[in-house]
Enzyme design. Structure first.
Site, mmCIF file in Angstrom:
data_model
loop_
_atom_site.group_PDB
_atom_site.id
_atom_site.type_symbol
_atom_site.label_atom_id
_atom_site.label_comp_id
_atom_site.label_asym_id
_atom_site.label_seq_id
_atom_site.Cartn_x
_atom_site.Cartn_y
_atom_site.Cartn_z
ATOM 1 N N ASP A 115 4.274 20.886 34.048
ATOM 2 C CA ASP A 115 3.383 21.676 32.792
ATOM 3 C C ASP A 115 2.697 20.538 32.263
ATOM 4 O OD1 ASP A 115 2.673 23.502 30.900
ATOM 5 O OD2 ASP A 115 4.381 23.739 29.782
ATOM 6 N N HIS B 204 -2.068 21.647 34.292
ATOM 7 C CA HIS B 204 -3.351 22.106 33.310
ATOM 8 C C HIS B 204 -4.340 21.034 33.589
ATOM 9 C CE1 HIS B 204 -1.100 25.447 31.408
ATOM 10 N NE2 HIS B 204 0.049 24.752 31.209
HETATM 11 O O1 DOR Z 1 3.168 23.425 25.864
HETATM 12 C C1 DOR Z 1 2.622 23.778 26.530
HETATM 13 N N1 DOR Z 1 1.138 23.684 26.728
HETATM 14 N N2 DOR Z 1 2.731 25.207 26.975
HETATM 15 C C2 DOR Z 1 1.766 26.099 27.491
HETATM 16 O O2 DOR Z 1 2.603 27.095 27.900
HETATM 17 C C3 DOR Z 1 0.615 25.637 27.794
HETATM 18 C C4 DOR Z 1 0.216 24.398 27.639
HETATM 19 C C5 DOR Z 1 -1.059 24.090 27.427
HETATM 20 O O3 DOR Z 1 -1.974 24.552 28.144
HETATM 21 O O4 DOR Z 1 -1.361 23.086 26.569
#
Ligand code: DOR
Length: 428
Positions: free
Chosen positions: A306, A64
């Site tokens: 992630d 992200h």
């Molecule tokens: O822990 C997470 N954070 N899982 C997700 O699916 C989204 C992510 C986020 O965008 O912060």
């Protein structure tokens, strides 16, 4: 400026060519020119790599980067600076930005911004549905044409089976990977794994079956749609078993796992520290063992972070209100070594396959190989370097890691992207 570089005397591991031996690698004009003893000769720069691993640049297919919209958490610049420091020469970024990456304009924005400021390659993943709301299909064709390498509504799963099947059929036409955050919302909605620990802490749970039920449904739908289907961040033993069985039956299903699901359990939440709050949540020791076994036997194809940066003030909220997620780019390599290589579950070639060659194959992007002629994306790893995780010194804007203070063995010593050294540990 791309120079000629000679990387001398390292243990070259390239799963795409089944190479694992001490060799030289020569880079010219941004590409791999030669590999082997024939790689000797003059170069603008010679890197002595004795005792080091020389591998195809690592690729994290689940990151992200937060831009556009959440630049206080991370930017394409800061996130990719973190990536190269972690040994990654490429990342694929998820569409839960603001606005979401749900049309060609947003995909183009990410690619243009990356061209200006990124330290590594950036591959955008487009949203499957408009606003990631799970109702109407997004502009999938236009996004693919603009450069989306895969499609996902990550952060949420697509609950409506009809919408999901339609989306899968559409994504299949473009041959792209359909990446699902498996969580059936009618069974979930809590803040940590459902179980005795959640009950004791008085926190609402997110049961493993919410993941299992959606993955199971999706495997059936994906077979009907003929799409390449990928389970994001697997966290439970039952999901691992489901993917194992689907693969044995010949389904076109792949999966990935994060370091935290290989190293931590729900009990870590006992002090209400929100650096242990993520989605999917930390589960039980049996789940950890099953995820590790899934990597060991190839059921799980890829190792991902992630990477989910959040601001300090957001993570300072109580466990119920703080956002899900932890940063991962700068710790992933050492953590995967700890979880998988040190206990002897996999060897170095399998690690590199799961962190580079397989992600490149699944996304259909360059990299994952040191084959002459391919872009010179190379990571040099010191497998013996012992180092201490220090959240305050991270390049990411996020400091939200549960691994602060851990001592790890193994780290990236240099990250080369397109023949340019974008990171050296000596500068750290
Ligand atoms: O822990 C997470 N954070 N899982 C997700 O699916 C989204 C992510 C986020 O965008 O912060």
């Amino acid at each position: 400026m791309s120079q000629s570089i000679l990387i001398r005397g390292g243990r070259v591991i390239d799963p795409s060519q089944e190479i694992d031996e001490v060799l030289d690698v020569r880079i010219t004009g941004g590409a791999i020119a030669a590999i082997g003893k024939a790689a000797q000769g003059d170069a603008d720069e010679t890197i002595e790599a004795g005792g080091r691993l020389v591998v195809p640049g690592l690729i994290d297919m689940h990151v992200h980067l937060r831009e556009p919209g959440f630049e206080d958490k991370e930017t394409i610049e800061s996130g990719t600076a973190a990536a190269v420091a972690g040994g990654f020469s490429a990342v694929a970024c998820m569409p839960n930005t603001e606005p979401p990456l749900h049309s060609d304009a947003q995909i183009e924005f990410v690619l243009r911004q990356a061209e200006r400021v990124a330290h590594c390659r950036v591959y955008p993943i487009g949203a499957i549905t408009k606003d990631r709301a799970g109702r109407e299909l997004a502009e999938i064709g236009l996004m693919v044409r603009a450069g989306a390498v895969a499609l996902s509504d990550d952060g949420a799963g697509i609950a409506d089976a009809g919408v999901c099947l339609r989306a899968m059929r559409y994504v299949a036409q473009f041959g792209r990977l359909f990446v699902q955050h498996c969580e059936e919302p009618s069974l979930s909605g809590g803040v940590m794994n459902a179980g005795v620990t959640a009950t004791r802490l008085g926190l609402p749970g997110m049961p493993a079956i919410a993941e299992v039920v959606m993955a199971q449904r999706d495997i059936t739908l994906a077979r009907a749609a003929g799409v390449r289907y990928h389970v994001a961040h697997v966290s439970s033993a039952q999901t691992v078993e489901l993917v194992r069985r689907a693969k044995a039956e010949g389904a076109n299903v792949t999966a990935e796992v994060c370091p935290h699901h290989l190293l931590l359990t729900e009990e870590c939440c006992a002090a209400y520290d929100t650096n242990y709050k993520m989605s999917p949540p930390l589960r039980t020791q049996a789940d950890v063992e099953a995820c590790r076994a899934g990597v060991a036997d190839g059921t799980i194809d890829c190792l991902v972070t992630d990477h989910a940066p959040h601001t300090h003030s957001e993570k300072e909220l109580g466990f119920l209100d703080a956002p899900f997620g932890i940063v991962g780019l700068e710790t992933a390599l050492g953590l995967f070594i700890r979880a998988l290589v040190e206990p002897g579950l996999i060897g170095w070639p399998e690690l590199i396959r799961a962190m580079s060659t397989r992600p490149a194959q699944l996304l259909g992007v360059a990299g994952g190989t040191l084959r002459p002629g391919s872009p010179a994306d190379v990571t040099i790893i010191d497998p013996e370097a012992e180092w201490r995780v220090d959240a305050e010194r991270m390049r990411s804007r996020g400091r939200n890691t549960p691994f602060d203070g851990w001592t790890l063995r193994g780290r990236a010593e240099a990250t080369i992207v397109g023949g340019v050294v974008r990171y050296r540990a000596t500068e750290a």
